[in-house]
Design an enzyme around this catalytic site. Structure first.
Site, PDB file in Angstrom:
ATOM      1  N   ARG A 160       0.791  -1.230   0.000  1.00  0.00           N
ATOM      2  CA  ARG A 160       0.000   0.000   0.000  1.00  0.00           C
ATOM      3  C   ARG A 160       0.825   1.283   0.000  1.00  0.00           C
ATOM      4  NH1 ARG A 160      -2.636  -3.928   1.719  1.00  0.00           N
ATOM      5  NH2 ARG A 160      -0.650  -4.385   2.663  1.00  0.00           N
ATOM      6  N   THR A 161       1.819   1.351   0.868  1.00  0.00           N
ATOM      7  CA  THR A 161       2.504   2.640   1.032  1.00  0.00           C
ATOM      8  C   THR A 161       3.240   3.015  -0.247  1.00  0.00           C
ATOM      9  OG1 THR A 161       2.759   2.048   3.349  1.00  0.00           O
ATOM     10  CG2 THR A 161       4.024   3.942   2.566  1.00  0.00           C
TER      11      THR A 161
ATOM     12  N   LYS B 240      25.658  -4.593  -2.381  1.00  0.00           N
ATOM     13  CA  LYS B 240      27.129  -4.686  -2.470  1.00  0.00           C
ATOM     14  C   LYS B 240      27.799  -4.001  -1.294  1.00  0.00           C
ATOM     15  CE  LYS B 240      26.640  -3.753  -7.367  1.00  0.00           C
ATOM     16  NZ  LYS B 240      26.814  -2.600  -8.246  1.00  0.00           N
TER      17      LYS B 240
ATOM     18  N   ARG C 191      11.412   3.734   3.468  1.00  0.00           N
ATOM     19  CA  ARG C 191      11.006   2.751   4.492  1.00  0.00           C
ATOM     20  C   ARG C 191      12.243   1.955   4.856  1.00  0.00           C
ATOM     21  NH1 ARG C 191       5.817  -1.152   4.497  1.00  0.00           N
ATOM     22  NH2 ARG C 191       4.924   0.855   5.048  1.00  0.00           N
TER      23      ARG C 191
ATOM     24  N   HIS D  99       5.150   5.690  11.443  1.00  0.00           N
ATOM     25  CA  HIS D  99       4.682   5.609  10.057  1.00  0.00           C
ATOM     26  C   HIS D  99       3.738   6.805   9.886  1.00  0.00           C
ATOM     27  CE1 HIS D  99       3.385   4.187   6.274  1.00  0.00           C
ATOM     28  NE2 HIS D  99       3.052   2.937   6.564  1.00  0.00           N
TER      29      HIS D  99
END
Ligand code: CP
Length: 309
Positions: free
Chosen positions: A57-58, A86, A107, A135
């Site tokens: 969703r986000t 890496k 995120r 959030h």
């Protein structure tokens, strides 16, 4: 100049009630605006996204939101396919992304990651979930949903149930609700109670009770906010299995709620809301997900335009 222009959005604690209402009003405007006018709000602008944790969703609502405003998006949805694999540092990854974008969404698994990113980024950073911490755009979307569906926020009785220890949406929601005159009832297994140190600052501005029994306040609630037990944040799977399935909202419990109560969930859900509930009028979690697109569009529109839109 609008107060959001070129601003980082790291914690909902940085927003007061007036600022939250400004975003909600802007989201209402986005919904009603002529599609051609909407396309001018972020024309030529690029959203850069960096997701170090899975998301449906986000990330997709941010991408849908910038497209709605006439902008484009690029980014890293699976960190394993980036040079972070890496060993490239978060600082360098963010610096590079801020060269290619006008606004960044991050995120990350770590608390503090978004604040750190904002320090090294040359472009505004929006926290899309940082560890168990916050959030903020979810809370904006949650409060907008309550305002839209209940026509007000002040005066409501709001139950929050599930994983209150690890669920970052819960903390952002509580910080945002502390701006309003609401009664909050928290329900969780004993081991997943709210982290007292994380709500220390809002103890005097938010009225709340704590319980392990979901039926204690159920018949009195205007809003029931259900959360998933966050399996991925448990240090020990055995501990997760002890609390898995602690609360399941089914038609039996729904019958005990007020007829005009609404049920929200940030999603994804596992078994904590039975799919039978989806077709009832109280279920508003899919509308809530849709409002995420409009509230994120509103926020980006305000951040990208000096004089608002
Ligand atoms: N509510 C929420 O943050 O959903 P995603 O994890 O799918 O983005």
């Amino acid at each position: 100049m609008n107060k959001f222009f070129q601003r980082d959005i790291i914690s909902v604690r940085d927003l007061d009630k007036q600022e939250l209402e400004t975003i909600f009003d802007a989201a209402e405007k986005i919904i009603k605006l002529d599609p051609n006018e909407r396309q001018e709000i972020a024309r030529g602008k690029t959203l850069g996204y960096l997701f170090f944790e899975p998301s449906t969703r986000t990330r997709l609502s941010f991408q849908a939101a910038i497209a709605l405003l006439g902008g484009t998006s690029l980014g890293i949805a699976d960190i394993a396919s980036s040079s972070a694999k890496k060993g490239e540092s978060l600082a360098d990854t963010v610096k590079i992304m801020s060269i290619y974008s006008d606004i960044l969404v991050l995120r990350h698994t770590l608390d503090g990651s978004s604040r750190f990113a904002a320090e090294v980024s040359s472009k505004p950073v929006i926290n899309a979930g940082s560890g168990t911490e916050e959030h903020p755009t979810q809370a904006i979307q949650d409060l907008f949903t309550i305002r839209k569906e209940k026509k007000k926020i002040d005066g409501l009785k709001i139950g929050i149930v599930g994983d209150l220890k690890y669920g970052r949406t819960v903390y952002s929601l509580l910080y945002a609700l502390a701006n309003y005159d609401v009664e909050v009832h928290l329900t969780s297994p004993e081991v997943l109670k709210i982290r007292p140190e994380s709500i220390y600052e809002i103890k005097n501005s938010l009225s709340f009770t704590e319980s392990t029994n979901i039926e204690e306040y159920l018949d009195d609630l205007d809003v029931l906010y259900v959360t998933r037990i966050q399996k991925e944040r448990f240090p020990d799977e055995e501990e997760y299995l002890k609390v898995k399935g602690s609360y399941v909202i089914g038609l039996d419990l729904l019958q005990k709620m007020k007829d005009d109560a609404i049920i929200l969930h940030p999603l994804p859900r596992l078994d904590e809301i039975s799919t039978d509930v989806d077709k009832t009028k109280q279920a508003r979690y899919f509308e809530q997900a849709e409002y995420g697109k409009y509230t994120r569009a509103a926020l980006m529109g305000l951040i990208l335009n000096e004089n608002g839109f």
